[in-house]
Scaffold this active site. Structure first.
Site, PDB file in Angstrom:
ATOM      1  N   TYR A   1      17.628  38.412 -90.330  1.00 36.36           N
ATOM      2  CA  TYR A   1      16.780  38.128 -89.155  1.00 36.36           C
ATOM      3  C   TYR A   1      15.289  38.160 -89.496  1.00 36.36           C
ATOM      4  CZ  TYR A   1      21.292  39.298 -87.143  1.00 36.36           C
ATOM      5  OH  TYR A   1      22.630  39.360 -86.871  1.00 36.36           O
TER       6      TYR A   1
ATOM      7  N   VAL B   1      25.251  45.340 -86.220  1.00 34.70           N
ATOM      8  CA  VAL B   1      24.816  46.558 -85.489  1.00 34.70           C
ATOM      9  C   VAL B   1      25.882  47.653 -85.539  1.00 34.70           C
ATOM     10  CG1 VAL B   1      23.164  45.444 -83.948  1.00 34.70           C
ATOM     11  CG2 VAL B   1      25.584  45.561 -83.284  1.00 34.70           C
TER      12      VAL B   1
ATOM     13  N   SER C   1      27.748  41.366 -86.322  1.00 31.44           N
ATOM     14  CA  SER C   1      27.150  40.087 -86.765  1.00 31.44           C
ATOM     15  C   SER C   1      27.559  39.653 -88.149  1.00 31.44           C
ATOM     16  CB  SER C   1      25.631  40.170 -86.679  1.00 31.44           C
ATOM     17  OG  SER C   1      25.240  40.029 -85.334  1.00 31.44           O
TER      18      SER C   1
ATOM     19  N   TYR D   1      33.546  35.013 -79.171  1.00 27.34           N
ATOM     20  CA  TYR D   1      32.459  35.662 -79.927  1.00 27.34           C
ATOM     21  C   TYR D   1      32.554  37.189 -79.814  1.00 27.34           C
ATOM     22  CZ  TYR D   1      27.835  37.469 -80.956  1.00 27.34           C
ATOM     23  OH  TYR D   1      26.790  38.213 -81.450  1.00 27.34           O
TER      24      TYR D   1
ATOM     25  N   LYS E   1      29.422  36.484 -88.311  1.00 26.50           N
ATOM     26  CA  LYS E   1      28.802  35.164 -88.084  1.00 26.50           C
ATOM     27  C   LYS E   1      28.974  34.188 -89.251  1.00 26.50           C
ATOM     28  CE  LYS E   1      25.501  37.051 -84.739  1.00 26.50           C
ATOM     29  NZ  LYS E   1      24.112  37.551 -84.535  1.00 26.50           N
TER      30      LYS E   1
HETATM   31  O1  DON Z   1      26.059  40.124 -79.882  1.00 21.99           O
HETATM   32  C1  DON Z   1      25.658  41.229 -80.193  1.00 21.99           C
HETATM   33  O2  DON Z   1      24.597  41.690 -79.786  1.00 21.99           O
HETATM   34  C2  DON Z   1      26.515  42.040 -81.177  1.00 21.99           C
HETATM   35  N1  DON Z   1      27.918  41.752 -80.954  1.00 21.99           N
HETATM   36  C3  DON Z   1      26.155  41.678 -82.582  1.00 21.99           C
HETATM   37  C4  DON Z   1      24.686  41.835 -82.931  1.00 21.99           C
HETATM   38  C5  DON Z   1      24.441  42.213 -84.372  1.00 21.99           C
HETATM   39  O3  DON Z   1      25.304  42.691 -85.069  1.00 21.99           O
HETATM   40  C6  DON Z   1      23.052  42.005 -84.890  1.00 21.99           C
HETATM   41  N2  DON Z   1      22.973  42.259 -86.304  1.00 21.99           N
HETATM   42  N3  DON Z   1      22.395  43.169 -86.817  1.00 21.99           N
END
Ligand code: DON
Length: 477
Positions: free
Chosen positions: A247, A265, A64, A195, A67
């Protein structure tokens, strides 16, 4: 040489190493294939110098943290207004993968998955022009942009990409929900694929710190000298990272850490101290919000131990005025007659010098000009010396130039000693500066020729100019 900064960073890491709570992400199976005890920390300061500690060269996927970068690409290409029509900027208070939109059927912000998938879709052509080659081409542009921010060539982790694509049902639900509202102008599968790829780009904490420093520097990468995006984009990134980047842990983060940030993550956190530095930290065990446990603790330490909280600001106005003095004791400088020199010796106190220093922001300019206003009845010439000014905000520059005009209108003379052309060159930049139109800068200030009147490179030139003005004032009387 063992620097104090290295000592601080080692100490902070030693304090946080014991933090072993949290769990490595495994909802994307490939993400679990890491050393749960991995721990790296990097700090990249304003001139690009990098402090690297622990596993700072271990690669992990950006997830993320991608983003804000894709969002930067979208607003750079389409502008804030157009992107705001598609993506909100409100903190959601929900988990990062919440399947939700706001009352205008927009993702609430670009930092949650829904907003990020929408942002990725904005980089792609309309649905009628999409094919497999298109997504690969646009991903190449994404990789170029991210690499420019990091200052080195980044690569895709194919295994994580494949793993995320194979288990991306929740994101597909988000993508198809957006498409069902007509929010996507392109093919939802193409947006999702782009994405998944952006999330699977490999980075290290050095890369994150360099990216953070690029954002801190208004889009200029201090390690390569390349302008990747403009100040207006950087300002928007910092805003949404501050309110939405962590978040449903954002409120605690802004209070306790106080740095615009984005977590992933994969175990990374990118944090930025605007105007000063970027931080990259990595440790894969995550808390309930999906943020690295050690990463959050490390940033909390950095903020409290090193005073990095963004609201721990210097009192700009206090530090702006370095000194104020008149010309008593300064010998008459110009090539004048004895009679003229005799007159000039009687009015040395009518010329006052204001030496300014530091980065000139609104607050600093306001305090300097209010001091000038207070003194105005006691002087005929004000010489404002700005050789010690670093960066000058557009509004501060405009205030200086407007004050110069006001003094002229009141029969006095304002002069600038500007050896580095901080004001002159910036007047030309005003014309192209994305921020200028919002400042309602008076047209004639924009129209100033770079050879501004009564702007000098040395104090001696300014004093001679001031003496000429006094002699003319006396002869006109
Ligand atoms: O879309 C997803 O769930 C992962 N590619 C990214 C989520 C993420 O990194 C949330 N941040 N902490």
């Amino acid at each position: 040489m063992f620097s104090h900064v290295d000592g601080y960073l080692r100490h902070i890491m030693a304090d946080c190493t014991g933090k072993r709570s949290g769990n490595v992400a495994d909802y994307i199976p490939e993400l679990a294939a890491v050393d749960p005890d991995g721990y790296g920390l990097s700090l990249c300061v304003h001139d690009g110098h990098m402090y690297s500690h622990g596993d700072s060269s271990v690669e992990f996927t950006i997830q993320s943290i991608s983003k804000p970068l894709t969002y930067a690409m979208a607003i750079s290409r389409l502008g804030n207004a157009m992107v705001d029509e598609k993506i909100g900027v409100e903190p959601s208070g929900e988990a990062f993968n919440e399947i939700s939109v706001d009352d205008r059927r927009r993702p609430k912000n670009p930092m949650i998955n829904a907003g990020a998938i929408l942002a990725a879709s904005l980089l792609l052509p309309p649905v009628t022009e999409i094919d497999e080659a298109t997504v690969t081409k646009v991903f190449g542009e994404v990789l170029d942009f991210y690499s420019a921010c990091a200052g080195r060539r980044l690569t895709l982790d194919e295994a994580v990409y494949a793993s995320e694509k194979a288990t991306g049902s929740r994101n597909r639900a988000i993508g198809y929900m957006l498409d069902s509202f007509g929010a996507l102008d392109t093919n939802p599968d193409a947006a999702l694929d782009l994405y998944y790829r952006q999330c699977s780009i490999r980075v290290t904490t050095d890369d994150l710190a360099a990216i953070g420093s690029t954002i801190a520097n208004g889009g200029l990468n201090p390690r390569t000298g390349r302008m990747v995006f403009n100040q207006e984009v950087a300002q928007r990134l910092l805003s949404v990272m501050t309110t939405c980047g962590m978040y449903d842990g954002a409120g605690d983060w802004v209070t306790g850490v106080g740095l615009p940030a984005k977590s992933g993550v994969g175990g990374g956190i990118l944090a930025v101290l605007p105007g000063q530095l970027g931080i990259g930290v990595y440790s894969p065990r995550l808390d309930e919000h999906g943020n690295s446990v050690r990463g959050v603790e490390t940033c909390r330490h950095l903020s409290t131990d090193l005073g990095l909280h963004m609201f721990n600001v210097t009192r700009e106005s206090r530090v702006t005025i370095r000194s104020v003095y008149d010309l008593d004791g300064v010998e008459v400088s110009g090539d004048w007659t004895e009679l003229e020199r005799g007159f000039l010796r009687t009015c040395r106190d009518r010329v006052r010098v204001y030496e300014l220093q530091g980065d000139l922001t609104f607050a600093g300019a306001e305090s300097a000009l209010r001091r000038l206003e207070t003194d105005m009845d006691d002087l005929s010439v004000a010489i404002v010396e700005i050789s010690r000014i670093g960066v000058i905000d557009p509004v501060a520059r405009t205030m200086l130039l407007s004050a110069k005009r006001t003094l002229d209108e009141r029969g006095r003379k304002a002069m600038l000693v500007d050896p580095d052309n901080v004001v002159r060159t910036s007047v030309k930049r005003h014309r192209n500066d994305a921020i200028a139109p919002n400042l309602n800068v008076p047209e004639d200030l924009l129209g100033f020729d770079p050879t501004l009147p009564h702007v000098h490179s040395t104090m001696d030139e300014a004093i001679e100019d001031a003496e000429a003005f006094l002699l003319k004032q006396q002869s006109d009387a």
